[in-house]
Write an enzyme that holds these catalytic residues in place. Structure first.
Site, PDB file in Angstrom:
ATOM      1  N   GLY A   1       2.859  -4.522 -12.773  1.00  0.00           N
ATOM      2  CA  GLY A   1       3.489  -4.981 -14.005  1.00  0.00           C
ATOM      3  C   GLY A   1       3.719  -3.873 -15.018  1.00  0.00           C
ATOM      4  O   GLY A   1       3.990  -2.720 -14.675  1.00  0.00           O
ATOM      5  N   SER A   2       3.577  -4.217 -16.279  1.00  0.00           N
ATOM      6  CA  SER A   2       4.015  -3.352 -17.371  1.00  0.00           C
ATOM      7  C   SER A   2       3.214  -2.066 -17.549  1.00  0.00           C
ATOM      8  O   SER A   2       3.614  -1.215 -18.343  1.00  0.00           O
ATOM      9  CB  SER A   2       4.015  -4.143 -18.684  1.00  0.00           C
ATOM     10  OG  SER A   2       5.004  -5.144 -18.655  1.00  0.00           O
TER      11      SER A   2
END
Length: 412
Positions: free
Chosen positions: A106-107
């Site tokens: 993810g981020s």
């Protein structure tokens, strides 16, 4: 990570297997001293286990790394088992999520996008992108979890974790440079460590524009937690990628490590990581006196090509003290479920960042770190103030343009 032995005392997994020959004749080859600090290991395991229980997760990972020496001071994978009775352990407990598991992170990957784009002079800390509308490519739409609905500066894109802004940045950076940078960070090959159980990253076979955008914010590529923390340590410390070790005494490659980013890019990365903890999604990782900087990440798990909204990986990875990083920390909670304390959210900012903050608060005194209650955050705060000013100016200009267009439209 220690592993276990069979009835004949032969190493069957972990360090026991990797160093089986050396452990059979310790007098000839000398003692084998591991890098783990049992005090730090205990505190990390304690805080991680609380989160796994509180959020009814299926498991978790925690790692603390001495960036300077490359020594892994603590590493835990939950659920765990008694190595004296491995036959009673489930397959899930025997699976080392820290070293063998690979996940879409993810981020947290936005840190690499920022670093690579800054290093290649695609953007500066004074630049930005319009994140007012979702991006559409074919049947795929890129949105922000908490959209600001406006132009965002580079610091804001990172602090607010904007997928839209990051995707646009990645397109300007380009697939070729993106691939080369991630490969230079060691994200395309198994991590180098004294263990037999090491996961191989899952890399996209093709790399069209859509892949360039999704990889920019950590989807479509899977790596182990160790890959993540080592790469973050590299771009936030001295810009060089070093090998980690489970042995006391540090790594042997300190002088030969390859530079991946310049010192000026390192400085910007540190400021961005600090921004996330001061003003962005990682506020819960703040450990007063110890100047944590880091990035949150939340990714839906992919099973047989289908993303499951109810099965997420929530992460936080960071360094401290951020002005001159000495230690890196990673916390990953596997499939957490939001509860009342998080208002139902199960993201990295709500689930994993608080664990990291508590761990830092507990272990920093053991690492002989003197608390600093006047951190050098003026530069970071000025970036943030400047970012807000530039955002307002850009938004006003955009609205003024829209107004002129409306007037012209009405005239006809």
């Amino acid at each position: 990570s220690i592993g276990y032995v069979g009835v004949d005392n032969q190493g069957l997994s972990g360090i026991e297997k990797y160093f089986d020959n050396a452990l059979e004749s310790p007098l000839e080859k000398g003692p084998l001293t591991l890098s783990f600090d049992l005090r730090i290991q205990s505190m990390l395991r304690d805080e991680l286990n609380k989160a796994v229980v509180d959020f009814q997760a299926v498991g978790g990972v925690g790692v603390v790394l001495d960036i300077q020496s490359g020594e892994v001071l603590a590493m835990t994978s939950l659920p765990e088992f008694d190595p004296h009775q491995p036959g009673r352990a489930s397959d899930d407990a025997r699976f080392n999520r820290a070293t063998l598991g690979v996940y879409e992170m993810g981020s947290t990957f936005k840190t690499f996008t920022m670093a690579g784009a800054i290093e290649n002079k695609v953007v500066t800390m004074k630049g930005g992108y319009d994140a007012s509308r979702p991006m559409r490519m074919g049947n795929f739409t890129i949105t922000d979890a908490h959209p600001e609905g406006r132009w965002l500066s580079v610091p804001e894109i990172f602090a607010y974790s904007s997928n839209i802004g990051t995707a646009k940045m990645a397109l300007d950076w380009g697939a070729k440079r993106q691939r080369a940078f991630l490969q230079a960070l060691g994200l395309f090959e198994p991590i180098k460590l004294e263990l037999p159980e090491l996961g191989r990253p899952i890399i996209p076979r093709a790399w069209p524009e859509l892949t360039t955008m999704t990889v920019a914010y950590g989807h479509g590529i899977s790596v182990s937690p160790l890959h993540l923390i080592n790469a973050i340590a590299a771009i936030a410390s001295n810009g060089k990628l070093h090998a980690m070790t489970l042995l006391k005494g540090g790594r042997a490659d300190a002088q030969d490590a390859k530079r991946v980013v310049s010192e000026s890019t390192v400085a910007d990365v540190r400021d961005l990581l600090r921004l996330v903890v001061m003003h962005g999604t990682g506020k819960s990782a703040n450990a007063p006196g110890y100047d944590v900087g880091g990035k949150t990440g939340t990714a839906e798990k992919n099973t047989n090509g289908i993303y499951n909204k109810n099965a997420k990986v929530a992460s936080f990875v960071g360094v401290f003290p951020v002005a001159h990083p000495r230690y890196a920390i990673l916390v990953m909670v596997d499939e957490p479920k939001g509860n009342k304390s998080t208002h139902g959210f199960a993201t990295g900012g709500w689930v994993s960042a608080p664990v990291a903050g508590r761990v830092v608060q507990r272990i920093a005194p053991l690492l002989a770190m003197q608390p600093n209650f006047n951190p050098p955050d003026d530069k970071v705060n000025s970036y943030w103030a400047g970012a807000e000013g530039r955002t307002k100016a850009a938004q006003a200009a955009r609205e003024n343009t829209l107004t002129k267009e409306a007037v012209r439209a009405a005239s006809f």
